[in-house]
Write a protein that holds these residues in place. Sequence first.
Motif, short mmCIF file in Angstrom:
data_model
loop_
_atom_site.label_atom_id
_atom_site.label_comp_id
_atom_site.label_asym_id
_atom_site.label_seq_id
_atom_site.Cartn_x
_atom_site.Cartn_y
_atom_site.Cartn_z
N ALA A 1 2.21 -10.95 -1.90
CA ALA A 1 1.04 -10.08 -1.72
C ALA A 1 1.34 -8.94 -0.77
O ALA A 1 1.03 -7.76 -1.06
CB ALA A 1 -0.14 -10.92 -1.21
N VAL A 2 1.94 -9.25 0.38
CA VAL A 2 2.27 -8.21 1.35
C VAL A 2 3.31 -7.26 0.78
O VAL A 2 3.24 -6.04 0.98
CB VAL A 2 2.75 -8.83 2.68
N LEU A 3 4.28 -7.80 0.04
CA LEU A 3 5.32 -6.97 -0.56
C LEU A 3 4.72 -5.95 -1.52
O LEU A 3 5.09 -4.77 -1.51
CB LEU A 3 6.33 -7.85 -1.29
N LEU A 4 3.78 -6.37 -2.36
CA LEU A 4 3.16 -5.46 -3.32
C LEU A 4 2.32 -4.40 -2.62
O LEU A 4 2.40 -3.21 -2.97
CB LEU A 4 2.31 -6.26 -4.31
N VAL A 5 1.54 -4.81 -1.64
CA VAL A 5 0.68 -3.85 -0.92
C VAL A 5 1.54 -2.86 -0.13
O VAL A 5 1.31 -1.64 -0.16
CB VAL A 5 -0.29 -4.59 0.01
N TYR A 6 2.53 -3.38 0.59
CA TYR A 6 3.41 -2.53 1.39
C TYR A 6 4.21 -1.58 0.52
O TYR A 6 4.39 -0.39 0.85
CB TYR A 6 4.34 -3.42 2.22
N SER A 7 4.69 -2.06 -0.62
CA SER A 7 5.47 -1.21 -1.53
C SER A 7 4.60 -0.14 -2.16
O SER A 7 5.06 0.99 -2.39
CB SER A 7 6.13 -2.07 -2.61
N HIS A 8 3.36 -0.47 -2.46
CA HIS A 8 2.42 0.54 -2.94
C HIS A 8 2.27 1.64 -1.90
O HIS A 8 2.29 2.84 -2.24
CB HIS A 8 1.06 -0.12 -3.23
N ALA A 9 2.16 1.26 -0.63
CA ALA A 9 2.00 2.24 0.45
C ALA A 9 3.25 3.09 0.63
O ALA A 9 3.17 4.32 0.77
CB ALA A 9 1.66 1.51 1.75
N THR A 10 4.44 2.45 0.63
CA THR A 10 5.66 3.24 0.85
C THR A 10 5.96 4.16 -0.33
O THR A 10 6.57 5.22 -0.15
CB THR A 10 6.86 2.32 1.11
N PHE A 11 5.52 3.75 -1.53
CA PHE A 11 5.71 4.65 -2.67
C PHE A 11 4.91 5.93 -2.48
O PHE A 11 5.44 7.04 -2.67
CB PHE A 11 5.31 3.97 -3.97
#
Length: 352
Positions: A311-321
Motif C-alpha cells: 500500500a505504501v509502495l503504491l501511494v509513494y510511487s504515485h507521488a514520486t511519479f
Amino acid sequence: MMSGRRIQFSALDAWRGVAALGVALFHFFPGWAGYLAVDFFFVLSGFILSHGYLYGTGKLRLRVFLVHRLARLYPLHAYALVVFVAVAYWLHGQWPSYPDGTVFTFVQHLLLLNNVGLNSAGLTYNEPSWSISVEFVVNLLFFCFVSARTSSLLLAAVALVGVVFIWALSGHLDVHFQNYFDFLNAGLVRCISSFCLGILTYRLYRWWRSEVRISYAWSWIEWALVTMVAGVLFARSGKTSALDFVAPFLFMAVVFVFALEQGWLSTHMQRLAHLGKISYSIYLNQFVLLMVFRSVWPDGGGRLMLLGYLAVLLVYSHATFYWVEQPARIYLRRKFERSMHLARERWQGEFK
C-alpha cells in the motif's frame, strides 16, 4: 534512427506495472523466481524503443536520444539513490559502506555505471538500480549499432548466444553484478540478449499488423501464455532453475500477443495502465521502503507487513511519479529543446 508514430500499448503498460510489483514481491519473498520480471523489462524495452526510435519518418541524433533516455531514467534514479543514503543513515547512523569503496561505489551510481563490471563485491546502494545501469548502456549500444536494416538473423544469433552463454556458466538467470572471466558483466549479457529479442518482437508485430488476419482464438492464447508464465515461475523445485531460459522467449510471445490487444484479457488489462505509468517509481522505490518496513518488523510482520508495504509502495510511487519523475523528465526535455532552438537561431543569425 527514426521516431515512430504514437501508439499507446495500454496492455503492455499494465504488464509493466505487474512486473514491477512482481520484483517488489520477490524482494519481500526472495525464495521464488520473481527476478525473471527483469528479463520481461528488457524484452519490453527492446520492443518499445524499436517502436519509438528505430522505425518512423524522422532521423534522430545521438545527443537527442541521449537526452531523452537520461531524462527518462536519471532523475528518479538520482532521487532514489539520495533517499536510500538518507534512510540508511537515519536507520543505522552511518553512511552505507561497501568493499569496493564507499565513495567510488557512490560515484558509479551517480554515473549510471554501477553494473557494468567495475563492482565485483555484489549489489550496492539502491540494489534494483543495477538493471537501470545495464539498460542505459544497452540503449546506447542499440542506438549506435542497430538500425532498421540490421539483420534479424544477426539479432537472433546475439540473443541466443547470450542465453546459451549464461546457461553454460551460471545455469540460471539470477545474475547481475557477476563478471565472467573477470571482465564480461553478466547483467549486460542478460540485458543485451533479451533486448535483442524485444527488437525481433517488434519486427514481428509490424509484419503481423501489416497483414489482414482474423482470429477468434486470441483470448485463449492470452490465457495460455499467462498459464505458461506461471508455470515457468512456480513449477520448480527451488528458486533457480533451467526453466529460467524459457522465460525470455516466452516474454517475447507475451509482448507480441498483448501488444495486439485482440483478446479479452488484454482489453481488460488496459484498466491497469496507470500501474504501468508508475512502474518505474515502483521499481526504484521498493528497496528503500522494504528497508524501513524491516526495521519496524525485524522478525517479519506477516500479512500485515506485506499489505502495508504494498500500500505504501503504491501511494509513494504515485507521488514520486507526479512530483519527481514526470516533472523532471518534462523539464529536462524542454530545456534541451529550448537550448537547441536558441543555438539554431544563433547559428542562422551568424550566416545572415
